[in-house]
Design a protein around this motif. Structure first.
Motif, PDB file in Angstrom:
ATOM      1  N   GLY A  17       0.838   6.804   5.686  1.00  0.00           N
ATOM      2  CA  GLY A  17       0.651   6.449   6.978  1.00  0.00           C
ATOM      3  C   GLY A  17      -0.648   5.542   6.623  1.00  0.00           C
ATOM      4  N   VAL A  18      -1.199   4.909   7.843  1.00  0.00           N
ATOM      5  CA  VAL A  18      -2.287   4.107   7.856  1.00  0.00           C
ATOM      6  C   VAL A  18      -3.683   4.657   8.399  1.00  0.00           C
ATOM      7  CG1 VAL A  18      -0.907   2.159   8.173  1.00  0.00           C
ATOM      8  CG2 VAL A  18      -1.650   3.160  10.119  1.00  0.00           C
ATOM      9  N   ASP A  19      -3.821   5.891   8.568  1.00  0.00           N
ATOM     10  CA  ASP A  19      -5.021   6.466   9.037  1.00  0.00           C
ATOM     11  C   ASP A  19      -5.579   7.043   7.523  1.00  0.00           C
ATOM     12  OD1 ASP A  19      -7.111   7.685   9.780  1.00  0.00           O
ATOM     13  OD2 ASP A  19      -6.057   9.335  10.860  1.00  0.00           O
ATOM     14  N   LEU A  20      -6.674   6.185   7.173  1.00  0.00           N
ATOM     15  CA  LEU A  20      -7.413   6.588   5.867  1.00  0.00           C
ATOM     16  C   LEU A  20      -8.846   6.782   6.369  1.00  0.00           C
ATOM     17  CD1 LEU A  20      -6.166   3.726   3.331  1.00  0.00           C
ATOM     18  CD2 LEU A  20      -5.045   6.064   3.962  1.00  0.00           C
ATOM     19  N   SER A  21      -9.160   7.325   7.603  1.00  0.00           N
ATOM     20  CA  SER A  21     -10.684   7.342   8.019  1.00  0.00           C
ATOM     21  C   SER A  21     -11.247   8.534   7.233  1.00  0.00           C
ATOM     22  CB  SER A  21     -10.481   7.697   9.599  1.00  0.00           C
ATOM     23  OG  SER A  21      -9.597   8.929   9.880  1.00  0.00           O
ATOM     24  N   SER A  22     -10.440   9.332   6.765  1.00  0.00           N
ATOM     25  CA  SER A  22     -11.314  10.408   5.924  1.00  0.00           C
ATOM     26  C   SER A  22     -11.761  10.028   4.877  1.00  0.00           C
ATOM     27  CB  SER A  22     -10.405  11.730   5.688  1.00  0.00           C
ATOM     28  OG  SER A  22      -9.269  11.419   5.046  1.00  0.00           O
ATOM     29  N   HIS A  45     -15.848  -6.663   2.511  1.00  0.00           N
ATOM     30  CA  HIS A  45     -14.731  -6.524   3.282  1.00  0.00           C
ATOM     31  C   HIS A  45     -14.951  -5.240   4.356  1.00  0.00           C
ATOM     32  CE1 HIS A  45     -12.183  -9.549   1.732  1.00  0.00           C
ATOM     33  NE2 HIS A  45     -12.432  -9.164   0.695  1.00  0.00           N
ATOM     34  N   GLY A  46     -16.098  -4.596   4.188  1.00  0.00           N
ATOM     35  CA  GLY A  46     -16.605  -3.343   4.978  1.00  0.00           C
ATOM     36  C   GLY A  46     -15.519  -2.345   4.873  1.00  0.00           C
ATOM     37  N   MET A  47     -15.111  -1.971   6.182  1.00  0.00           N
ATOM     38  CA  MET A  47     -14.350  -0.736   6.166  1.00  0.00           C
ATOM     39  C   MET A  47     -12.620  -1.126   6.217  1.00  0.00           C
ATOM     40  SD  MET A  47     -15.669   2.044   5.594  1.00  0.00           S
ATOM     41  CE  MET A  47     -16.697   1.222   4.303  1.00  0.00           C
ATOM     42  N   LYS A  48     -12.512  -2.728   6.083  1.00  0.00           N
ATOM     43  CA  LYS A  48     -11.173  -2.938   6.168  1.00  0.00           C
ATOM     44  C   LYS A  48     -10.490  -2.189   5.249  1.00  0.00           C
ATOM     45  CE  LYS A  48     -10.494  -7.549   8.547  1.00  0.00           C
ATOM     46  NZ  LYS A  48     -10.420  -9.055   8.195  1.00  0.00           N
ATOM     47  N   ARG A  49     -11.004  -2.004   3.881  1.00  0.00           N
ATOM     48  CA  ARG A  49     -10.341  -1.657   2.717  1.00  0.00           C
ATOM     49  C   ARG A  49      -9.689  -0.319   3.168  1.00  0.00           C
ATOM     50  NH1 ARG A  49     -10.745  -2.610  -2.448  1.00  0.00           N
ATOM     51  NH2 ARG A  49     -12.066  -4.497  -1.807  1.00  0.00           N
ATOM     52  N   ALA A  50     -10.260   0.569   4.015  1.00  0.00           N
ATOM     53  CA  ALA A  50      -9.800   1.806   4.511  1.00  0.00           C
ATOM     54  C   ALA A  50      -9.022   1.881   5.893  1.00  0.00           C
ATOM     55  CB  ALA A  50     -10.932   2.897   4.669  1.00  0.00           C
ATOM     56  N   ARG A  51      -8.960   0.572   6.375  1.00  0.00           N
ATOM     57  CA  ARG A  51      -8.093   0.380   7.652  1.00  0.00           C
ATOM     58  C   ARG A  51      -6.958  -0.565   7.420  1.00  0.00           C
ATOM     59  NH1 ARG A  51     -13.650   0.027  10.859  1.00  0.00           N
ATOM     60  NH2 ARG A  51     -14.590   2.006  10.440  1.00  0.00           N
ATOM     61  N   PRO A  52      -5.882  -0.172   6.955  1.00  0.00           N
ATOM     62  CA  PRO A  52      -4.531  -1.107   6.719  1.00  0.00           C
ATOM     63  C   PRO A  52      -4.240  -2.048   8.173  1.00  0.00           C
ATOM     64  CG  PRO A  52      -4.277   0.915   5.617  1.00  0.00           C
ATOM     65  CD  PRO A  52      -5.480   1.242   6.477  1.00  0.00           C
ATOM     66  N   ALA A  53      -4.367  -1.353   9.126  1.00  0.00           N
ATOM     67  CA  ALA A  53      -3.886  -2.121  10.533  1.00  0.00           C
ATOM     68  C   ALA A  53      -5.126  -3.239  10.814  1.00  0.00           C
ATOM     69  CB  ALA A  53      -3.853  -1.163  11.574  1.00  0.00           C
ATOM     70  N   LEU A 141      -7.191   0.401  -0.500  1.00  0.00           N
ATOM     71  CA  LEU A 141      -7.514   1.447  -1.127  1.00  0.00           C
ATOM     72  C   LEU A 141      -6.274   1.777  -1.991  1.00  0.00           C
ATOM     73  CD1 LEU A 141      -9.871   3.497   1.249  1.00  0.00           C
ATOM     74  CD2 LEU A 141     -10.430   2.330  -0.713  1.00  0.00           C
ATOM     75  N   GLU A 142      -5.950   1.102  -2.907  1.00  0.00           N
ATOM     76  CA  GLU A 142      -4.728   1.532  -3.760  1.00  0.00           C
ATOM     77  C   GLU A 142      -4.480   2.958  -4.132  1.00  0.00           C
ATOM     78  OE1 GLU A 142      -2.691  -2.106  -5.452  1.00  0.00           O
ATOM     79  OE2 GLU A 142      -4.060  -1.421  -6.850  1.00  0.00           O
ATOM     80  N   ALA A 143      -5.658   3.580  -4.769  1.00  0.00           N
ATOM     81  CA  ALA A 143      -5.400   4.910  -5.025  1.00  0.00           C
ATOM     82  C   ALA A 143      -5.239   6.205  -4.130  1.00  0.00           C
ATOM     83  CB  ALA A 143      -6.639   5.161  -6.041  1.00  0.00           C
ATOM     84  N   GLU A 144      -6.063   5.746  -3.019  1.00  0.00           N
ATOM     85  CA  GLU A 144      -6.038   6.565  -1.819  1.00  0.00           C
ATOM     86  C   GLU A 144      -4.557   6.708  -1.354  1.00  0.00           C
ATOM     87  OE1 GLU A 144      -7.467   9.447   0.729  1.00  0.00           O
ATOM     88  OE2 GLU A 144      -8.603   8.331  -1.045  1.00  0.00           O
ATOM     89  N   LEU A 145      -4.026   5.541  -1.160  1.00  0.00           N
ATOM     90  CA  LEU A 145      -2.570   5.320  -0.482  1.00  0.00           C
ATOM     91  C   LEU A 145      -1.532   5.761  -1.331  1.00  0.00           C
ATOM     92  CD1 LEU A 145      -3.012   1.705   0.715  1.00  0.00           C
ATOM     93  CD2 LEU A 145      -2.463   3.721   2.231  1.00  0.00           C
TER      94      LEU A 145
END
Length: 352
Positions: A17-22, A45-53, A141-145
């Motif tokens: 999914g795309v919710d990486l807020s945690s 890129h700030g938090m774009k890395r953790a916000r795919p959308a 965030l490849e590893a996170e995804l």
């Protein structure tokens, strides 16, 4: 989709999914501590890395892909494991060590082209859809995804680990505007093991799951543009592009899989070569020998910088006249960066 992916050389496809807020808090802490070093794009890129959308508007799911990269010729059934063959290179100080993933074709090109082909196959089946492919090439965030989609778990060295494939694989993603069912994450299997932390030559893994890139040999030899910190140079040994130690020592890599693709077969001239031979390459030779490979992006100047450090370490170990002569041939190089590392290297000869 798994069948199409395997035909294209991928070993596994999953969905996140795309919710990486945690993950945002950990990313912000890592950046705040300066662990990203010169990799300013990590912060830009700030938090774009953790916000795919936000990165690709309309994205509602992420297809993650894994591609094994051990060369087809890797002796995975060797008596003491293929890892022992790689560790043995450290005992030959005059031999250059290039990280396993960098010995063949540039993985960015291989994965991107094959992820696009996979996207085309999906489009043929479901009709046109919005998508964008990535592989280590944007604020993702490849590893996170990968972890969230069940490709594996995060090892203490921060890389993704799989029970079936260790960690010797590349990751890629397709951001899509189709809502797909997410696949389940897998459980973590590092337990109390800290082999990767203990083996790191520069102690770059400052705590489990926490890497200070500024101390990592892969970062220093590839991402870092300036002088290599004096205190870290002796610890680099004969590693001139990347470092695999934390992966070589990992027990799970006895399950690492060889690639099905010839793209990752080692190129002539990069494996088992003497440092003095590679140090003699002029810029044209460097560009020709690294064409289509990942090493080319560091450029000839950093290539010479890295090899000068390795030659200095070899000189300290062997006091070899050939090594000394190779270094002396570059004392008047037109790059101040190269000159400084050559001077340091020559000063390592305690017997001269």
């Amino acid at each position: 989709m798994q069948g199409w992916a395997r035909e294209l050389g991928f070993s596994q496809i999953k969905v996140a999914g795309v919710d990486l807020s945690s993950a945002e808090r950990g990313l912000m802490q890592w950046l705040a501590q300066g662990f990203h070093g010169d990799m300013h794009y990590m912060a830009a890129h700030g938090m774009k890395r953790a916000r795919p959308a936000e990165l690709v508007p309309g994205t509602v799911s992420v297809i993650t892909a894994r591609m094994d990269y051990l060369p087809r010729s890797t002796p995975v059934d060797a008596p003491h494991g293929w890892q022992a063959i790689e560790f043995d290179r450290l005992d030959r100080p005059a031999e250059a060590i290039v990280s396993l993933y960098a010995r063949g074709r540039d993985y960015h090109k291989v994965l991107r082209a094959r992820l696009q082909k996979l996207s085309d196959r999906i489009a043929q089946a479901v009709g046109p859809f919005g998508h964008r492919v990535f592989t280590d090439s944007a604020p993702v965030l490849e590893a996170e995804l990968a972890q969230r989609s069940g490709q594996g778990w995060r090892g203490k060295h921060t890389l993704v680990l799989s029970r079936e494939a260790g960690s010797m694989f590349f990751l890629g993603e397709i951001y899509v505007d189709m809502l797909l069912p997410s696949t389940e994450p897998v459980t973590e299997h590092c337990g109390s093991c800290r082999a990767c932390i203990d083996v790191c030559p520069t102690q770059a893994i400052v705590a489990p799951y926490r890497l200070d890139a500024r101390r990592c040999i892969s970062y220093l030899t590839i991402e870092h543009a300036g002088p290599i910190p004096l205190e870290l140079r002796p610890l680099m040994g004969n590693r001139i592009y990347g470092c695999d130690d934390c992966q070589l020592i990992c027990p799970w890599n006895k399950f690492a899989q060889t690639s099905s693709l010839p793209d990752f077969d080692p190129r002539a001239g990069l494996v088992g070569r003497q440092l003095v031979h590679l140090f003699a390459w002029d810029e044209d030779t460097f560009l020709r020998m690294t064409e289509g490979g990942p090493i080319r992006r560091i450029g000839h100047e950093r290539w010479l910088r890295n090899i000068a450090v390795a030659l200095g370490n070899a000189l300290r170990a062997t006091s070899d006249a050939g090594v000394r002569a190779a270094l002396q041939s570059r004392t008047q190089h037109n790059s101040a960066l190269v000159q400084e590392h050559v001077a340091w290297a020559l000063a390592q000869d305690v017997n001269h």
